[in-house]
Design an enzyme around this catalytic site. Structure first.
Site, PDB file in Angstrom:
ATOM      1  N   LYS A  61       2.686 -15.550   2.183  1.00 55.71           N
ATOM      2  CA  LYS A  61       3.071 -15.918   0.808  1.00 55.71           C
ATOM      3  C   LYS A  61       3.679 -17.323   0.786  1.00 55.71           C
ATOM      4  CE  LYS A  61       3.812 -11.090  -0.420  1.00 55.71           C
ATOM      5  NZ  LYS A  61       4.744  -9.965  -0.263  1.00 55.71           N
ATOM      6  N   ARG A 114     -13.200   3.406   1.598  1.00 57.54           N
ATOM      7  CA  ARG A 114     -13.588   3.746   2.968  1.00 57.54           C
ATOM      8  C   ARG A 114     -13.899   5.240   3.088  1.00 57.54           C
ATOM      9  NH1 ARG A 114      -8.877   1.841   6.580  1.00 57.54           N
ATOM     10  NH2 ARG A 114      -7.942   3.061   4.922  1.00 57.54           N
TER      11      ARG A 114
HETATM   12  P1  NDP Z   1      -4.065   0.493   0.640  1.00 57.86           P
HETATM   13  O1  NDP Z   1      -4.143   0.593   2.117  1.00 57.86           O
HETATM   14  O2  NDP Z   1      -3.243   1.479  -0.106  1.00 57.86           O
HETATM   15  O3  NDP Z   1      -5.532   0.520   0.005  1.00 57.86           O
HETATM   16  C1  NDP Z   1      -6.622  -0.108   0.620  1.00 57.86           C
HETATM   17  C2  NDP Z   1      -7.890   0.390  -0.053  1.00 57.86           C
HETATM   18  O4  NDP Z   1      -8.992  -0.299   0.520  1.00 57.86           O
HETATM   19  C3  NDP Z   1      -8.149   1.876   0.127  1.00 57.86           C
HETATM   20  O5  NDP Z   1      -8.640   2.433  -1.055  1.00 57.86           O
HETATM   21  C4  NDP Z   1      -9.238   1.930   1.196  1.00 57.86           C
HETATM   22  O6  NDP Z   1     -10.117   3.033   1.081  1.00 57.86           O
HETATM   23  C5  NDP Z   1      -9.980   0.658   0.893  1.00 57.86           C
HETATM   24  N1  NDP Z   1     -10.729   0.170   2.042  1.00 57.86           N
HETATM   25  C6  NDP Z   1     -10.282  -0.053   3.301  1.00 57.86           C
HETATM   26  N2  NDP Z   1     -11.274  -0.547   4.059  1.00 57.86           N
HETATM   27  C7  NDP Z   1     -12.370  -0.610   3.276  1.00 57.86           C
HETATM   28  C8  NDP Z   1     -13.713  -0.999   3.482  1.00 57.86           C
HETATM   29  N3  NDP Z   1     -14.124  -1.437   4.671  1.00 57.86           N
HETATM   30  N4  NDP Z   1     -14.580  -0.944   2.434  1.00 57.86           N
HETATM   31  C9  NDP Z   1     -14.173  -0.502   1.232  1.00 57.86           C
HETATM   32  N5  NDP Z   1     -12.907  -0.107   0.972  1.00 57.86           N
HETATM   33  C10 NDP Z   1     -12.021  -0.165   1.980  1.00 57.86           C
HETATM   34  O7  NDP Z   1      -3.570  -0.995   0.337  1.00 57.86           O
HETATM   35  P2  NDP Z   1      -2.742  -1.537  -0.915  1.00 57.86           P
HETATM   36  O8  NDP Z   1      -3.335  -1.035  -2.156  1.00 57.86           O
HETATM   37  O9  NDP Z   1      -1.302  -1.339  -0.672  1.00 57.86           O
HETATM   38  O10 NDP Z   1      -2.987  -3.110  -0.769  1.00 57.86           O
HETATM   39  C11 NDP Z   1      -4.205  -3.691  -1.151  1.00 57.86           C
HETATM   40  C12 NDP Z   1      -4.058  -5.199  -1.162  1.00 57.86           C
HETATM   41  O11 NDP Z   1      -3.028  -5.567  -2.078  1.00 57.86           O
HETATM   42  C13 NDP Z   1      -3.628  -5.826   0.171  1.00 57.86           C
HETATM   43  O12 NDP Z   1      -4.205  -7.100   0.286  1.00 57.86           O
HETATM   44  C14 NDP Z   1      -2.124  -5.950   0.029  1.00 57.86           C
HETATM   45  O13 NDP Z   1      -1.575  -6.973   0.846  1.00 57.86           O
HETATM   46  C15 NDP Z   1      -2.034  -6.345  -1.435  1.00 57.86           C
HETATM   47  N6  NDP Z   1      -0.768  -6.077  -2.064  1.00 57.86           N
HETATM   48  C16 NDP Z   1      -0.175  -4.857  -1.937  1.00 57.86           C
HETATM   49  C17 NDP Z   1       1.022  -4.606  -2.563  1.00 57.86           C
HETATM   50  C18 NDP Z   1       1.722  -3.304  -2.447  1.00 57.86           C
HETATM   51  O14 NDP Z   1       2.882  -3.222  -2.912  1.00 57.86           O
HETATM   52  N7  NDP Z   1       1.107  -2.269  -1.865  1.00 57.86           N
HETATM   53  C19 NDP Z   1       1.681  -5.648  -3.368  1.00 57.86           C
HETATM   54  C20 NDP Z   1       0.968  -6.906  -3.437  1.00 57.86           C
HETATM   55  C21 NDP Z   1      -0.208  -7.093  -2.816  1.00 57.86           C
HETATM   56  P3  NDP Z   1      -9.596   4.555   1.244  1.00 57.86           P
HETATM   57  O15 NDP Z   1      -8.806   4.815  -0.016  1.00 57.86           O
HETATM   58  O16 NDP Z   1     -10.847   5.337   1.291  1.00 57.86           O
HETATM   59  O17 NDP Z   1      -8.770   4.573   2.471  1.00 57.86           O
HETATM   60  N1  HSE Z   2       4.093  -5.377   1.661  1.00 58.09           N
HETATM   61  C1  HSE Z   2       4.362  -6.303   0.629  1.00 58.09           C
HETATM   62  C2  HSE Z   2       5.847  -6.361   0.382  1.00 58.09           C
HETATM   63  C3  HSE Z   2       3.652  -5.921  -0.636  1.00 58.09           C
HETATM   64  O1  HSE Z   2       6.552  -5.448   0.823  1.00 58.09           O
HETATM   65  O2  HSE Z   2       6.315  -7.327  -0.224  1.00 58.09           O
HETATM   66  C4  HSE Z   2       3.808  -6.921  -1.746  1.00 58.09           C
HETATM   67  O3  HSE Z   2       3.144  -8.108  -1.456  1.00 58.09           O
END
Ligand code: NDP
Ligand code: HSE
Length: 434
Positions: free
Chosen positions: A207, A48
């Site tokens: 989940k 983003r």
């Molecule tokens: P973050 O918020 O850290 O990262 C999201 C990323 O998506 C960022 O890089 C952001 O860009 C990018 N983004 C947001 N909107 C857009 C868009 N419109 N177009 C392109 N890129 C976009 O999220 P997480 O990494 O924590 O989570 C990602 C996924 O993984 C989610 O579905 C979450 O539920 C899942 N997940 C997360 C876990 C965790 O422990 N964090 C564990 C298991 C699953 P920018 O960097 O520029 O803001």
């Molecule tokens: N927000 C989620 C959690 C990330 O705390 O379990 C892993 O799915």
């Protein structure tokens, strides 16, 4: 034979998870090449905020136009780690339309639109893999979908949200306040972009829906899952739990009815005995029990959230999808042939721990006991004591029930609230794990 032309990967999202996926793809490139039988190349990164500094990522790969990246014609595999419903849904659909298989960690989207996404993958003869969507690093989706495909799963119970387990663990073990513990979980990268999804139980419910679908070969959507979050759990609840030799966890529980004709799916906080293995699951760890007819009880345990653990699951899927692509094959798709109805929470059989503030006078205990009996709920234990805050003429009455339908238990609580002698219901919590 090693293929020299690389498989090209588009990474959609480069936040907590995506940045770790990119790092491991780079640092383990040689091993991944050997395991896959072809090099994998990070060919584009959609984000983003393009100007944000991203360590280890070539700025020339970064774009804000994820759709153009998918349409440019050279991408073999997409990793979607943006999260949320849109634009993730449209981007995954676009990937399939352009012949690109998808790895996703997006439980919210899969729980809402899994059926349509699986159908689109199948229609185009492509893969949709999502091990990271449930329980972080723990291999759970594939063991349930593949290793247990010949067995019959009857029950799944576990801790599937790292953030809420981290908060509950801190509240219990250090007496930390809710907000302080949530802030720490967020700083560690465990929480969702909007942590309401974690603390109100939506993430665990998503989940639960995904796991129920896999376990029972049926369609379970987010809306089918009964959900209560953990924001109401108080220090007083933990004190009550301690007196009973229990602690409190946010549990996901999925059950096949005894007659096999329906299933239930629920997420709520519950007291569990300290002797139960789930009671010792600390910090952001997750643990899931799977009960299968032939296998018996299996326990899956490990880090349930965080960038690096989640990236491990994403990379495992990436290797599998790359291998499938080289073999011109696909992995197993959705198995949802049973179409079992999901019963309402009222039908679930469980136990309640109820803490009442009552008038400290003769006959109160009998009145309360009669109310339970009128609703067909049998009492297991009762403990009465003067109020710890010394409020005169009031006592605290703690009742633990035997197992009964949830509708009967909640009906009992409603009736208790109406008794003149009941001044208030201090806490209600289900008791599980015995
Ligand atoms: P973050 O918020 O850290 O990262 C999201 C990323 O998506 C960022 O890089 C952001 O860009 C990018 N983004 C947001 N909107 C857009 C868009 N419109 N177009 C392109 N890129 C976009 O999220 P997480 O990494 O924590 O989570 C990602 C996924 O993984 C989610 O579905 C979450 O539920 C899942 N997940 C997360 C876990 C965790 O422990 N964090 C564990 C298991 C699953 P920018 O960097 O520029 O803001
Ligand atoms: N927000 C989620 C959690 C990330 O705390 O379990 C892993 O799915």
């Amino acid at each position: 034979m090693m293929r020299t032309r690389p498989l090209k990967v588009a990474l959609l999202g480069c936040g907590v998870v995506g940045s770790e996926v990119a790092r491991i793809m780079t640092t383990h490139a040689d091993d991944l090449t050997q395991r896959i039988g072809a090099p994998v190349e990070l060919a584009g990164v959609a984000v983003r905020r393009p100007s944000k500094v991203r360590e280890g990522i070539d700025p020339a790969l970064v774009t804000t136009d994820a759709t153009a990246l998918l349409k440019r014609g050279d991408i073999d595999i997409v990793i979607e780690v943006i999260g949320g419903i849109e634009p993730a849904r449209t981007l995954i659909t676009t990937a399939f339309e352009h012949g690109i298989s998808v790895v996703s960690a997006n439980k919210a989207l899969l729980a809402q639109d899994g059926a349509a996404l699986h159908a689109a993958a199948e229609q185009h003869g492509l893969d949709l893999y999502y091990e990271a969507a449930v329980a972080g690093a723990i291999p759970l989706v594939r063991p349930m979908r593949e290793s247990l495909a010949g067995d019959k799963i009857n029950r799944v119970m576990g801790i599937v949200n790292g953030t809420t387990n981290f908060i509950l663990d801190k509240m219990d073990s250090t007496g930390a306040g809710y907000q302080e513990a949530l802030d720490e979980a967020t700083a560690l990268g465990y929480a969702e972009a909007d942590p309401t999804a974690d603390v109100e139980g939506y993430d665990a419910a998503a989940k639960a829906a995904i796991l129920a679908g896999i376990a029972f070969h049926t369609r379970v959507r987010l809306d089918d899952v009964y959900r209560e979050g953990m924001t109401e759990v108080s220090a007083a609840d933990f004190a009550s739990a301690k007196r009973m030799g229990c602690t409190i966890k946010l549990l996901a529980i999925l059950e096949r009815a005894a007659d096999g004709q329906s299933v239930t799916a629920r997420v709520h906080p519950a007291m569990i005995p300290l002797s139960h293995p789930l009671a010792s699951v600390r910090e952001a760890y997750n643990a899931v029990f799977v009960e299968a007819e032939a296998a018996g009880r299996l326990m899956f345990y490990g880090p349930g959230a965080g960038g690096s653990p989640t990236a491990s699951a994403v990379l495992g899927d990436l290797v599998a999808v790359c291998r499938n692509k080289l073999a011109e094959a696909t992995g197993p798709g959705e198995s949802a042939y049973t179409q079992l109805p999901v019963s309402p929470m009222g039908d679930v059989v469980t136990r309640y721990h109820i803490s009442l503030d009552v008038a400290d006078k003769p006959g109160v205990l009998a009145q309360v006991a009669t109310t339970f009996a009128e609703h067909g709920v049998s009492i297991d234990t009762v403990r009465q004591q003067g109020r710890p805050d010394g409020v005169g003429n009031e006592a605290s009455l703690v009742v633990v029930t035997h197992r009964a339908p949830d509708a009967a238990l909640s009906g009992t609580v409603e009736a208790l609230r109406k008794l003149d002698t009941v001044r208030g219901v201090a806490s209600i919590m289900r008791v599980e794990g015995e």
